[in-house]
Scaffold this motif. Structure first.
Motif, PDB file in Angstrom:
ATOM      1  N   GLU A   1      -1.279  83.687  70.631  1.00 36.99           N
ATOM      2  CA  GLU A   1      -1.822  85.035  70.401  1.00 36.99           C
ATOM      3  C   GLU A   1      -3.043  84.970  69.488  1.00 36.99           C
ATOM      4  O   GLU A   1      -2.993  84.347  68.435  1.00 36.99           O
ATOM      5  CB  GLU A   1      -0.735  85.913  69.763  1.00 36.99           C
ATOM      6  CG  GLU A   1      -1.005  87.393  69.891  1.00 36.99           C
ATOM      7  CD  GLU A   1       0.269  88.221  69.685  1.00 36.99           C
ATOM      8  OE1 GLU A   1       0.787  88.767  70.659  1.00 36.99           O
ATOM      9  OE2 GLU A   1       0.735  88.299  68.528  1.00 36.99           O
ATOM     10  N   PHE A   2      -4.123  85.615  69.901  1.00 36.68           N
ATOM     11  CA  PHE A   2      -5.310  85.653  69.046  1.00 36.68           C
ATOM     12  C   PHE A   2      -5.752  87.091  68.804  1.00 36.68           C
ATOM     13  O   PHE A   2      -5.501  87.982  69.622  1.00 36.68           O
ATOM     14  CB  PHE A   2      -6.450  84.809  69.630  1.00 36.68           C
ATOM     15  CG  PHE A   2      -7.020  85.296  70.933  1.00 36.68           C
ATOM     16  CD1 PHE A   2      -6.365  85.048  72.132  1.00 36.68           C
ATOM     17  CD2 PHE A   2      -8.224  85.988  70.968  1.00 36.68           C
ATOM     18  CE1 PHE A   2      -6.896  85.494  73.347  1.00 36.68           C
ATOM     19  CE2 PHE A   2      -8.764  86.438  72.173  1.00 36.68           C
ATOM     20  CZ  PHE A   2      -8.084  86.191  73.369  1.00 36.68           C
ATOM     21  N   ALA A   3      -6.405  87.298  67.660  1.00 34.34           N
ATOM     22  CA  ALA A   3      -6.896  88.626  67.276  1.00 34.34           C
ATOM     23  C   ALA A   3      -8.389  88.520  67.025  1.00 34.34           C
ATOM     24  O   ALA A   3      -8.831  87.778  66.131  1.00 34.34           O
ATOM     25  CB  ALA A   3      -6.182  89.105  66.008  1.00 34.34           C
TER      26      ALA A   3
ATOM     27  N   MET B   1      -3.732  88.850  73.514  1.00 34.72           N
ATOM     28  CA  MET B   1      -4.705  89.288  72.508  1.00 34.72           C
ATOM     29  C   MET B   1      -4.273  90.606  71.859  1.00 34.72           C
ATOM     30  O   MET B   1      -3.722  91.467  72.527  1.00 34.72           O
ATOM     31  CB  MET B   1      -6.074  89.487  73.154  1.00 34.72           C
ATOM     32  CG  MET B   1      -7.201  89.539  72.147  1.00 34.72           C
ATOM     33  SD  MET B   1      -8.751  90.154  72.840  1.00 34.72           S
ATOM     34  CE  MET B   1      -8.545  91.904  72.558  1.00 34.72           C
ATOM     35  N   ARG B   2      -4.490  90.713  70.541  1.00 34.40           N
ATOM     36  CA  ARG B   2      -4.249  91.946  69.793  1.00 34.40           C
ATOM     37  C   ARG B   2      -5.408  92.167  68.834  1.00 34.40           C
ATOM     38  O   ARG B   2      -5.875  91.205  68.227  1.00 34.40           O
ATOM     39  CB  ARG B   2      -2.959  91.823  68.954  1.00 34.40           C
ATOM     40  CG  ARG B   2      -1.673  91.870  69.738  1.00 34.40           C
ATOM     41  CD  ARG B   2      -1.365  93.309  70.172  1.00 34.40           C
ATOM     42  NE  ARG B   2      -0.089  93.419  70.845  1.00 34.40           N
ATOM     43  CZ  ARG B   2       0.102  93.182  72.142  1.00 34.40           C
ATOM     44  NH1 ARG B   2      -0.908  92.773  72.882  1.00 34.40           N
ATOM     45  NH2 ARG B   2       1.286  93.332  72.677  1.00 34.40           N
TER      46      ARG B   2
ATOM     47  N   ARG C   1       0.944  91.014  61.136  1.00 37.64           N
ATOM     48  CA  ARG C   1       1.564  90.558  62.383  1.00 37.64           C
ATOM     49  C   ARG C   1       1.596  89.021  62.437  1.00 37.64           C
ATOM     50  O   ARG C   1       2.592  88.421  62.831  1.00 37.64           O
ATOM     51  CB  ARG C   1       0.775  91.106  63.589  1.00 37.64           C
ATOM     52  CG  ARG C   1       1.398  90.740  64.933  1.00 37.64           C
ATOM     53  CD  ARG C   1       0.528  91.127  66.113  1.00 37.64           C
ATOM     54  NE  ARG C   1      -0.774  90.458  66.062  1.00 37.64           N
ATOM     55  CZ  ARG C   1      -1.920  91.032  65.711  1.00 37.64           C
ATOM     56  NH1 ARG C   1      -1.960  92.293  65.441  1.00 37.64           N
ATOM     57  NH2 ARG C   1      -3.043  90.332  65.651  1.00 37.64           N
ATOM     58  N   ILE C   2       0.511  88.403  61.978  1.00 36.26           N
ATOM     59  CA  ILE C   2       0.428  86.942  62.018  1.00 36.26           C
ATOM     60  C   ILE C   2       1.433  86.309  61.054  1.00 36.26           C
ATOM     61  O   ILE C   2       2.085  85.314  61.378  1.00 36.26           O
ATOM     62  CB  ILE C   2      -1.029  86.499  61.748  1.00 36.26           C
ATOM     63  CG1 ILE C   2      -1.865  86.822  62.997  1.00 36.26           C
ATOM     64  CG2 ILE C   2      -1.108  85.022  61.387  1.00 36.26           C
ATOM     65  CD1 ILE C   2      -3.354  86.757  62.795  1.00 36.26           C
TER      66      ILE C   2
ATOM     67  N   GLY D   1      -0.009  83.567  65.104  1.00 36.03           N
ATOM     68  CA  GLY D   1      -1.240  84.019  65.744  1.00 36.03           C
ATOM     69  C   GLY D   1      -2.446  83.532  64.964  1.00 36.03           C
ATOM     70  O   GLY D   1      -2.311  82.878  63.924  1.00 36.03           O
ATOM     71  N   ILE D   2      -3.631  83.845  65.486  1.00 32.81           N
ATOM     72  CA  ILE D   2      -4.849  83.512  64.743  1.00 32.81           C
ATOM     73  C   ILE D   2      -5.705  84.762  64.655  1.00 32.81           C
ATOM     74  O   ILE D   2      -5.888  85.482  65.644  1.00 32.81           O
ATOM     75  CB  ILE D   2      -5.626  82.318  65.362  1.00 32.81           C
ATOM     76  CG1 ILE D   2      -6.877  81.997  64.534  1.00 32.81           C
ATOM     77  CG2 ILE D   2      -5.983  82.560  66.843  1.00 32.81           C
ATOM     78  CD1 ILE D   2      -7.498  80.640  64.858  1.00 32.81           C
TER      79      ILE D   2
END
Ligand code: AHG
Ligand code: MN
Ligand code: MN
Length: 370
Positions: free
Chosen positions: A219-221, A255-256, A267-268, A273-274
């Motif tokens: 998951e990436f932001a 993605m978020r 969230r991370i 996530g990143i």
């Protein structure tokens, strides 16, 4: 609560922030002044939570300023009413306790020394009073971010220079997220711990001891609308993420992007996530190494956004870089300096940092051969 060891085996009942800090003091990990400072910041956050929670009923939505004249902060950004309210709450709460030499804030051009009417202590407090301001008017999570440093030298002589210390010098860091529940996430250099506000009791209760960021993620932001302004290694990295299981990474990514750093980082810290806010051409520089003006080297601010978040993430087993170097090692030159930010799951931060370094090495080789 997710931790099997909550509350501690030798105690009964929930563990409040106050009790947590007293136990940390008994372990010799915190002194009375720092304990007081954290309690005061937590109390200020409770007050801010009340203002945020009132929304339109409290008349706190919308821009600060009068008539057509918007109020502009040192960042060149229009201030929201809640930016100003949150800043005032934090200043007022921290002015008289005797634990601080000065405060610095996203919303103030210069540091705020503790007024002569009160005793001065040895700590420096930096904060982003209201993070994610663009989300205030649409009822999406916002937060407060803070960082604590020790004042070098005489507290009576405190000035901007006193604040210019690398993130490794932080003695505490945290944020409060004003979401469906209000949570305080804190580190004093011995893990990252989460407290949830019990609104009926009015106290923060420890709900997760030792948060851990999973090493790997899918998951990436990132704000993808800026893609055309990124430098080459970022373009290549994100292209690989988007290629999913049939691309070089061999897995699909989700993605978020909440556009509140506090909410994205929360969230991370919770599920991995990143988080990425990369160098971006439209912010004012022709090249990322065009390091003339550190206030235009990225969007996010080092001293009261990136540093505290990096400490929290590292203390939870994650990593944080500016794409080239560890954020906590950066020696600041400006109170409001900006930088690119990559933080979260360790393996993913290593991956994107590796992309930037490989790009730099290739460019250096090309230049040497020319
Ligand atoms: P602030 O509201 O304190 O100025 O911070 C805003 C930051 C951060 O919270 C968020 O990650 C980012 O700005 C969002 O930027 P974009 O609107 O460019 O996506
Ligand atoms: Mn912010
Ligand atoms: Mn802010």
């Amino acid at each position: 609560m997710t931790n099997a060891d909550l509350p501690p085996a030798h105690s009964s009942g929930p563990c409040s922030l106050t009790r947590f800090l007293i136990e940390e003091k008994r372990q010799g990990r915190i002194n009375p002044d720092l304990r007081l400072l954290i309690e005061v910041v937590a109390r200020a956050c409770k007050t801010i939570a009340v203002h945020v929670g009132k929304g339109a009923l409290g008349g706190v939505l919308g821009d600060a300023g009068t008539g057509n004249a918007a109020s502009i902060n040192v960042q060149g950004e229009a201030q929201k009413k809640l930016d100003v309210i949150a800043n005032d709450v934090l200043l007022e709460a921290n002015a008289w306790g005797g634990h601080l030499a000065a405060c610095a804030s996203e919303e103030m051009d210069e540091p705020f020394p503790i007024p002569d009417a009160y005793p001065r202590g040895n700590y420096l407090l930096l904060f982003d009073p209201l993070d994610g301001s663009s989300n205030i008017d649409v009822n999406v999570s916002v937060g407060t971010i803070f960082s604590v440093l020790v004042c070098p030298g005489d507290a009576q002589q405190v000035d901007t220079q006193s604040f210019l210390q690398p993130g490794t010098a932080q003695v505490a860091a945290g944020y409060c997220i004003y979401g469906p529940s209000t949570m305080l996430v804190l580190t004093i250099g011995h893990g990252t711990h989460a407290f949830t506000l019990d609104r009926e009791q009015g106290s923060f209760v420890l709900t997760q001891r030792d948060m851990r960021v999973p090493e790997h993620t899918r998951e990436f932001a990132i704000n993808m609308s800026n893609q055309r302004h990124w430098e080459a290694p970022m373009q290549a990295y994100v292209q690989d993420l988007l290629a999913g299981s049939t691309g070089p990474r061999g897995k699909d990514f989700n993605m978020r992007w909440i556009a509140s750093m506090v909410a994205d980082v929360h969230r991370i810290l919770t599920r991995g996530g990143i988080f990425i806010y990369p160098w971006d051409r439209k912010l004012g520089h022709a090249r990322p190494d065009d390091n003339v003006d550190p206030t235009k080297a990225g969007k996010l601010r080092l001293m009261y956004e990136a540093n505290p978040m990096s400490m929290l993430v590292e203390q939870a087993g994650g990593a944080a870089t500016n794409g080239r170097e560890r954020i906590l090692d950066i020696v600041p030159t400006h109170l409001h300096q900006r930088l690119p930010v990559f933080l979260g799951s360790k393996a993913e931060v290593a991956e994107v940092t590796g992309c930037h370094r490989a790009h730099d090495a290739a460019m250096a080789t090309q230049a040497a051969q020319a």
